[in-house]
Design an enzyme around this catalytic site. Structure first.
Site, PDB file in Angstrom:
ATOM      1  N   HIS A  58       0.824  -1.203   0.000  1.00  0.00           N
ATOM      2  CA  HIS A  58       0.000   0.000   0.000  1.00  0.00           C
ATOM      3  C   HIS A  58       0.863   1.260   0.000  1.00  0.00           C
ATOM      4  CE1 HIS A  58       0.699  -1.174   4.222  1.00  0.00           C
ATOM      5  NE2 HIS A  58       0.709   0.123   4.486  1.00  0.00           N
ATOM      6  N   GLU A 144       5.021  -1.458   2.148  1.00  0.00           N
ATOM      7  CA  GLU A 144       4.676  -0.142   1.641  1.00  0.00           C
ATOM      8  C   GLU A 144       5.524   0.268   0.445  1.00  0.00           C
ATOM      9  OE1 GLU A 144       3.264   2.010   5.779  1.00  0.00           O
ATOM     10  OE2 GLU A 144       5.344   2.295   5.133  1.00  0.00           O
TER      11      GLU A 144
END
EC number: 5.3.3.2
Length: 213
Positions: A58, A144
C-alpha cells in the site's frame, strides 16, 4: 505551550494494552490505497488487513523536517501503537487516504501530530520513493511503497499530540547516519533507516525504477 526542543520530551506511560486495542479497532474501520511496485493504484484495502497476515502492498509516506543547521526532527511513536511502538521515526509517517496527495497528507499529519503548520516550512518536496516489507514481532507488518518528503523549518516550534507522539528531539542528521553506535539507545523505525541510508548513499529517486513521476 509550544516547544522548540533539542532533547527528548517523553510523555508519561499510557494505559498500554487498552490504548493499543483501541487503535486496532480504529484501524479495522479504515482503508489504505493498495498499489503496484510502481505506486500505481489498484484499489482499496482494509488498513488492519494490510498490516496483518501476508499483508497488502500500500501507499505510504515519511517526512523529514530539518532545521537550518541540518538537524532532523525525530518523533517517538507512542506506546499505544501496535507496530514499532516507542521506536523513533522521522518527523511523521502515515498513509494518504483516497483522493489525497502525498503532500496534502503530510501537511495534515504534521499539523495533527506536531502542530506544525505550512507557514513554518518551505515547500515540501518528494525526494525519494521505495518499496519495503518488514515484520514486527508477532503483531503484524508493513509492506509499503513509501514516499519520502523533506522540508526545512524556519520556525522550529511545535506542539506534539501525546496520543501519537511519545517524544521528540533534534538530532544531527549526518552524525546519526555516520555514527549509529552513538545512538544505540534509539530504536529506529525501519522505513526511516531505509530513507536515511538511501539519502546518504545516493540511491534516493522519487521515480521508482525511473518509470513514474
Amino acid at each position: 505551550m509550544r516547544d522548540s526542543m533539542s532533547e527528548a520530551d517523553r510523555s508519561s506511560p499510557g494505559s498500554g494494552k487498552t490504548d493499543r486495542e483501541d487503535e486496532t479497532a480504529e484501524n479495522a474501520t479504515q482503508d489504505v490505497i493498495a498499489v503496484t511496485p510502481d505506486d500505481e493504484r489498484t484499489g482499496l484495502a482494509n488498513r488492519l488487513d494490510a498490516h496483518t497476515g501476508d499483508g497488502v502492498r500500500h501507499r505510504a509516506f515519511t517526512c523529514l523536517l530539518f532545521d537550518e543547521d541540518g538537524r532532523v526532527l525525530l518523533a517517538q511513536r507512542a506506546d499505544r501503537k501496535r507496530l514499532w511502538d516507542t521506536h523513533w521515526d522521522g518527523t511523521v509517517a502515515s498513509h494518504p487516504i483516497e483522493g489525497q496527495s502525498q503532500v496534502d497528507a503530510t501537511r495534515q499529519r504534521l499539523a495533527e501530530e506536531l502542530g506544525i503548520e505550512p507557514h513554518q516550512y518551505d515547500k515540501l518536496e518528494i525526494t525519494d520513493r521505495f518499496e519495503y516489507k518488514r515484520r514486527y514481532l508477532d503483531e503484524g507488518l508493513e509492506w509499503e511503497v513509501c514516499a519520502v518528503l523533506q522540508a526545512t523549518l524556519h520556525d522550529t516550534s511545535f506542539d506534539r499530540d501525546p496520543e501519537e507522539v511519545g517524544g521528540a528531539m533534534w538530532v544531527d542528521y549526518e552524525d546519526l547516519y555516520e555514527n549509529p553506535r552513538y545512538y544505540r539507545q534509539l530504536r529506529l523505525c525501519p522505513w526511516f533507516e531505509i530513507a536515511m541510508r538511501r539519502d546518504f548513499e545516493g540511491d534516493a529517486d522519487p521515480v521508482p525504477d525511473g518509470t513514474r513521476a
